[in-house]
Design an enzyme around this catalytic site. Structure first.
Site, PDB file in Angstrom:
ATOM      1  N   ALA A  25       0.672 -43.115 -20.765  1.00 24.08           N
ATOM      2  CA  ALA A  25       1.718 -42.563 -21.509  1.00 24.08           C
ATOM      3  C   ALA A  25       1.497 -40.685 -21.634  1.00 24.08           C
ATOM      4  O   ALA A  25       2.463 -40.094 -21.964  1.00 24.08           O
ATOM      5  CB  ALA A  25       1.707 -42.963 -23.010  1.00 24.08           C
ATOM      6  N   GLY A  26       0.287 -40.411 -21.093  1.00 20.16           N
ATOM      7  CA  GLY A  26      -0.021 -39.032 -20.959  1.00 20.16           C
ATOM      8  C   GLY A  26       1.217 -38.145 -20.279  1.00 20.16           C
ATOM      9  O   GLY A  26       1.640 -38.550 -19.215  1.00 20.16           O
ATOM     10  N   ARG A  30      -1.060 -30.500 -17.168  1.00 20.69           N
ATOM     11  CA  ARG A  30      -1.780 -29.574 -16.425  1.00 20.69           C
ATOM     12  C   ARG A  30      -1.445 -29.806 -14.912  1.00 20.69           C
ATOM     13  O   ARG A  30      -1.657 -29.156 -13.958  1.00 20.69           O
ATOM     14  CB  ARG A  30      -3.250 -29.870 -16.567  1.00 20.69           C
ATOM     15  CG  ARG A  30      -3.947 -28.941 -17.620  1.00 20.69           C
ATOM     16  CD  ARG A  30      -5.308 -29.247 -18.105  1.00 20.69           C
ATOM     17  NE  ARG A  30      -5.349 -30.745 -18.634  1.00 20.69           N
ATOM     18  CZ  ARG A  30      -6.620 -31.113 -18.706  1.00 20.69           C
ATOM     19  NH1 ARG A  30      -7.673 -30.712 -18.233  1.00 20.69           N
ATOM     20  NH2 ARG A  30      -6.827 -32.204 -19.408  1.00 20.69           N
ATOM     21  N   ASP A 122      -4.684 -42.636 -14.708  1.00 26.33           N
ATOM     22  CA  ASP A 122      -4.934 -41.460 -13.702  1.00 26.33           C
ATOM     23  C   ASP A 122      -6.356 -41.397 -13.454  1.00 26.33           C
ATOM     24  O   ASP A 122      -6.936 -40.518 -13.333  1.00 26.33           O
ATOM     25  CB  ASP A 122      -4.597 -40.425 -14.892  1.00 26.33           C
ATOM     26  CG  ASP A 122      -5.278 -40.391 -16.160  1.00 26.33           C
ATOM     27  OD1 ASP A 122      -6.156 -41.184 -16.701  1.00 26.33           O
ATOM     28  OD2 ASP A 122      -5.234 -39.460 -17.061  1.00 26.33           O
ATOM     29  N   ARG A 350      10.454 -42.394  17.705  1.00 27.21           N
ATOM     30  CA  ARG A 350      11.165 -42.601  16.227  1.00 27.21           C
ATOM     31  C   ARG A 350      11.361 -44.243  16.371  1.00 27.21           C
ATOM     32  O   ARG A 350      10.830 -44.890  17.051  1.00 27.21           O
ATOM     33  CB  ARG A 350      12.530 -41.894  16.431  1.00 27.21           C
ATOM     34  CG  ARG A 350      12.522 -40.596  16.242  1.00 27.21           C
ATOM     35  CD  ARG A 350      13.637 -39.717  16.584  1.00 27.21           C
ATOM     36  NE  ARG A 350      14.778 -40.384  15.739  1.00 27.21           N
ATOM     37  CZ  ARG A 350      16.159 -40.208  16.070  1.00 27.21           C
ATOM     38  NH1 ARG A 350      16.290 -39.929  17.462  1.00 27.21           N
ATOM     39  NH2 ARG A 350      16.789 -40.949  15.504  1.00 27.21           N
ATOM     40  N   ASN A 394      10.885 -44.521  37.231  1.00 26.39           N
ATOM     41  CA  ASN A 394      10.587 -43.057  36.903  1.00 26.39           C
ATOM     42  C   ASN A 394      11.594 -42.327  36.279  1.00 26.39           C
ATOM     43  O   ASN A 394      12.769 -42.038  36.989  1.00 26.39           O
ATOM     44  CB  ASN A 394      10.015 -42.562  38.178  1.00 26.39           C
ATOM     45  CG  ASN A 394       9.225 -41.343  37.988  1.00 26.39           C
ATOM     46  OD1 ASN A 394       9.531 -40.450  37.090  1.00 26.39           O
ATOM     47  ND2 ASN A 394       8.059 -41.079  38.663  1.00 26.39           N
ATOM     48  N   ASN A 403      23.497 -41.431  23.981  1.00 31.59           N
ATOM     49  CA  ASN A 403      23.795 -42.736  23.373  1.00 31.59           C
ATOM     50  C   ASN A 403      24.895 -42.456  22.205  1.00 31.59           C
ATOM     51  O   ASN A 403      25.362 -43.716  21.552  1.00 31.59           O
ATOM     52  CB  ASN A 403      22.470 -43.370  22.895  1.00 31.59           C
ATOM     53  CG  ASN A 403      21.880 -42.346  21.767  1.00 31.59           C
ATOM     54  OD1 ASN A 403      22.066 -41.111  21.942  1.00 31.59           O
ATOM     55  ND2 ASN A 403      21.042 -42.995  20.840  1.00 31.59           N
ATOM     56  N   ALA A 440      19.163 -35.576  41.128  1.00 33.69           N
ATOM     57  CA  ALA A 440      18.855 -34.682  40.157  1.00 33.69           C
ATOM     58  C   ALA A 440      20.158 -33.957  39.487  1.00 33.69           C
ATOM     59  O   ALA A 440      21.112 -33.656  40.352  1.00 33.69           O
ATOM     60  CB  ALA A 440      17.632 -33.720  40.546  1.00 33.69           C
TER      61      ALA A 440
HETATM   62  C1  UD1 Z   1     -11.014 -40.733 -23.467  1.00 27.52           C
HETATM   63  C2  UD1 Z   1     -12.164 -41.124 -24.156  1.00 27.52           C
HETATM   64  C3  UD1 Z   1     -13.553 -40.393 -23.789  1.00 27.52           C
HETATM   65  C4  UD1 Z   1     -13.604 -40.867 -22.237  1.00 27.52           C
HETATM   66  C5  UD1 Z   1     -12.927 -40.313 -21.579  1.00 27.52           C
HETATM   67  C6  UD1 Z   1     -13.103 -40.676 -20.125  1.00 27.52           C
HETATM   68  C7  UD1 Z   1     -10.919 -41.612 -26.273  1.00 27.52           C
HETATM   69  C8  UD1 Z   1     -10.831 -41.131 -27.668  1.00 27.52           C
HETATM   70  N1  UD1 Z   1     -11.888 -40.958 -25.629  1.00 27.52           N
HETATM   71  O1  UD1 Z   1     -11.199 -39.145 -23.651  1.00 27.52           O
HETATM   72  O2  UD1 Z   1     -14.544 -41.366 -24.747  1.00 27.52           O
HETATM   73  O3  UD1 Z   1     -15.037 -40.130 -22.019  1.00 27.52           O
HETATM   74  O4  UD1 Z   1     -11.436 -40.609 -22.108  1.00 27.52           O
HETATM   75  O5  UD1 Z   1     -12.139 -39.695 -19.322  1.00 27.52           O
HETATM   76  O6  UD1 Z   1     -10.502 -42.801 -26.045  1.00 27.52           O
HETATM   77  N2  UD1 Z   1      -3.260 -41.771 -23.442  1.00 27.52           N
HETATM   78  C9  UD1 Z   1      -2.070 -42.481 -23.743  1.00 27.52           C
HETATM   79  N3  UD1 Z   1      -1.561 -42.249 -25.049  1.00 27.52           N
HETATM   80  C10 UD1 Z   1      -2.077 -41.468 -25.993  1.00 27.52           C
HETATM   81  C11 UD1 Z   1      -3.452 -40.873 -25.585  1.00 27.52           C
HETATM   82  C12 UD1 Z   1      -3.902 -40.644 -24.198  1.00 27.52           C
HETATM   83  O7  UD1 Z   1      -1.372 -43.018 -23.096  1.00 27.52           O
HETATM   84  O8  UD1 Z   1      -1.779 -41.554 -26.839  1.00 27.52           O
HETATM   85  C13 UD1 Z   1      -3.744 -41.792 -22.052  1.00 27.52           C
HETATM   86  C14 UD1 Z   1      -3.685 -40.670 -21.333  1.00 27.52           C
HETATM   87  O9  UD1 Z   1      -2.496 -40.613 -20.610  1.00 27.52           O
HETATM   88  C15 UD1 Z   1      -4.931 -40.804 -20.353  1.00 27.52           C
HETATM   89  C16 UD1 Z   1      -6.058 -41.770 -21.240  1.00 27.52           C
HETATM   90  O10 UD1 Z   1      -4.982 -42.334 -22.048  1.00 27.52           O
HETATM   91  O11 UD1 Z   1      -4.588 -41.199 -19.184  1.00 27.52           O
HETATM   92  C17 UD1 Z   1      -7.007 -41.204 -21.757  1.00 27.52           C
HETATM   93  O12 UD1 Z   1      -6.603 -39.990 -22.737  1.00 27.52           O
HETATM   94  P1  UD1 Z   1      -7.216 -38.639 -22.894  1.00 27.52           P
HETATM   95  O13 UD1 Z   1      -6.631 -37.964 -24.003  1.00 27.52           O
HETATM   96  O14 UD1 Z   1      -7.286 -38.191 -21.660  1.00 27.52           O
HETATM   97  O15 UD1 Z   1      -8.661 -38.844 -23.633  1.00 27.52           O
HETATM   98  P2  UD1 Z   1      -9.885 -38.189 -23.309  1.00 27.52           P
HETATM   99  O16 UD1 Z   1      -9.836 -37.001 -24.319  1.00 27.52           O
HETATM  100  O17 UD1 Z   1     -10.052 -37.710 -21.798  1.00 27.52           O
HETATM  101 CA    CA Z   2      -8.762 -37.531 -19.840  1.00 29.47          CA
END
Ligand code: UD1
Ligand code: CA
Length: 472
Positions: A25-26, A30, A122, A350, A394, A403, A440
């Site tokens: 969901a992130g 970045r 990810d 192709r 050849n 074509n 030719a």
């Molecule tokens: C998280 C862990 C941390 C661990 C690290 C490893 C928690 C609180 N912490 O931290 O202990 O060392 O991963 O990489 O879990 N995501 C959602 N919805 C949300 C929040 C996050 O889908 O509401 C997803 C993000 O897209 C991401 C993953 O969960 O793929 C991790 O979230 P992120 O906020 O990056 O956690 P970290 O701070 O890296």
């Molecule tokens: Ca992370």
């Protein structure tokens, strides 16, 4: 329990079904991208696809992908990429309130009796065997955490132990200076029984530095419950590394490519430089195959014994017979090439061509949807499209099969042991008989008979007096 006693002795208890939750969901701010982060590619496939594939190896009962805003793109990618798949559900997390909250969105689709494995869309290089280790460590009823020992633990959650036993995870921002020195980190991957996980999740609060519902709080709650908590260690840092920006994406790409390259070399394939090799699909090789620098392989490619692939060649969905050499800078797409052929440099295929054995295709020759018989040669500057060509023919320099009439495509048929003189145009549909000679520079619009010389030039050769112009 009374019920258990009724079961006949020796009957294995049914395996606990596994459900995989993948957090995706992130926003991926970045990445600086319009595209959803988990759809960014490693080796030509979305990161999420790699994670799903690794988990598929565990044969789970179901997948639950947690998506946020912009998740429709993820959903439609999945539907298009895996039209047959029925075991993937999507759970919407409207607001990103934290990893615990994210997992909670998937829980309604998971029965109490199941086991849950939480993965990250990810973190693309996680391997099936690592997940198996974690599930084995956790057991059916325990909480399992995938951990790693790393030199620079900055940013990760740290594993807290008391008397060796795991009692919690503390996030970087919430950690004391002493806790920040802990090098055992949480990869984020956990396994837990669904019933307990649901209960623990409901108790997680957001009273922390980020104001988020941390999945890692589950560990503390489980410890308080006296639950069995086990860790599994992952040795390779890249397996547990997440991708937040394009630099990390590129780094993971190289790690992945290096893993594939190493595997191929162990199988006996020579890679002139494993760091300059890209495989975006699957590659099957015979014995003593040699691949030069900068080669890119996409889709499904098969190379027979002793095949050589020259520098900077792209092979996409191709099958190449034994002892064939493909020189540098060729592009080969959806072609089957026979044995002992000589291809390139600078040849382009192709889609949809089939070459028999001992065919020679030289520089600046383009071949499309054509069949070439054994020993046939087109060594320089030709376009062969929609053509059926016999053996030992050849094709001279600059020959073109015309074509396309601007609306429709037609085939050109050329027999065995034909000689097509340089710079001839064959206007399809047209047939050139066996052993025919085309002079030719001829434009051939009508069929040319076997065993004869066919010539069609605008005008006979003339010579007239001529003075070379001089510069004023
Ligand atoms: C998280 C862990 C941390 C661990 C690290 C490893 C928690 C609180 N912490 O931290 O202990 O060392 O991963 O990489 O879990 N995501 C959602 N919805 C949300 C929040 C996050 O889908 O509401 C997803 C993000 O897209 C991401 C993953 O969960 O793929 C991790 O979230 P992120 O906020 O990056 O956690 P970290 O701070 O890296
Ligand atoms: Ca992370």
């Amino acid at each position: 329990m009374a019920e258990n006693k009724k079961k006949p002795a020796g009957m294995a208890k049914p395996p606990v079904p596994l459900h995989v939750v993948i957090l995706a969901a992130g926003q991926g701010t970045r990445m600086q991208s319009n595209r959803s982060k988990v759809l960014h590619r490693i080796a030509g496939r979305p990161m999420l696809d790699h994670v799903i594939a690794a988990a598929r190896g565990l044969q789970p009962q179901g997948f639950h992908i947690v998506i946020g805003r912009g998740g429709d793109e993820v959903r439609s990618w999945y539907a298009a990429a895996h039209p047959q798949s029925k075991d993937v559900a999507f759970a919407m997390q409207e607001q990103q309130l934290g990893t615990a909250h994210a997992v909670q969105q998937a829980m309604p689709g998971i029965a109490d009796g199941a086991r849950v494995l939480v993965l990250y869309g990810d973190v693309p290089l996680i391997e099936t065997s690592t997940l198996e280790d974690l599930l084995a460590a956790a057991g059916d009823q325990g909480l399992g955490i995938l951990v790693a020992e790393i030199d620079n633990p900055f940013g990760y959650g740290r594993i807290l132990r008391r008397g060796g036993k795991v009692v919690g995870v503390v996030e970087e921002r919430d950690a004391s200076p002493a806790q920040r020195k802990i090098r055992e980190i949480n990869t984020g991957v956990i396994a837990a029984p669904a019933r307990e996980l649901r209960r623990w999740l409901s108790k997680v609060g957001n009273d922390n530095a980020k104001g988020e519902y941390y999945l890692t709080d589950v560990v503390r709650l489980a410890a308080k419950d006296g639950a069995r908590i086990q860790t599994a260690h992952v040795d390779s840092a890249e397996q547990a590394s997440g991708v937040n920006d394009r630099l990390q994406l590129a780094r993971q790409e190289r790690s992945y490519q290096r893993l594939q390259a190493d595997k191929l070399m162990r199988q006996g394939v020579s890679l002139v430089d494993p760091d300059r090799f890209d495989l975006r699909g699957s590659l099957l090789c015979g014995q003593d195959v040699e691949i030069d620098v900068g080669v890119v392989i996409e889709g499904e490619v098969e190379l027979g014994d002793h095949v050589y692939v020259g520098p900077y060649t792209l092979l996409r969905n191709a099958k190449v017979g034994a002892d064939t050499r493909i020189e540098s800078h060729c592009v080969v797409e959806s072609a089957v090439i026979g044995r002992q052929c000589s291809i390139g440099p600078f040849a382009r295929f192709r889609p949809s061509s089939r070459l028999a054995d001992k065919v020679h295709i030289g520089n600046f020759v383009e071949i499309k949807n054509s069949v070439l018989g054994e020993g046939t040669k087109a060594n320089h500057l030709a376009y062969l499209g929609d053509a059926d060509i016999g053996s030992k023919t050849n094709v001279g320099a600059g020959v073109i099969t015309c074509n396309y009439d601007g609306a429709n495509k037609f085939r050109t048929t050329i027999g065995d042991e034909v000689f097509i003189g340089s710079d001839s145009q064959l206007i399809a549909p047209v047939t050139i008989g066996d052993r025919a000679y085309i002079a030719a520079g001829s434009t051939i619009a009508k069929d040319a008979p076997a065993d004869q010389l066919t010539i069609n030039r605008a005008r006979e050769q003339r010579s007239v007096p001529w003075k070379r112009p001089v510069k004023k």
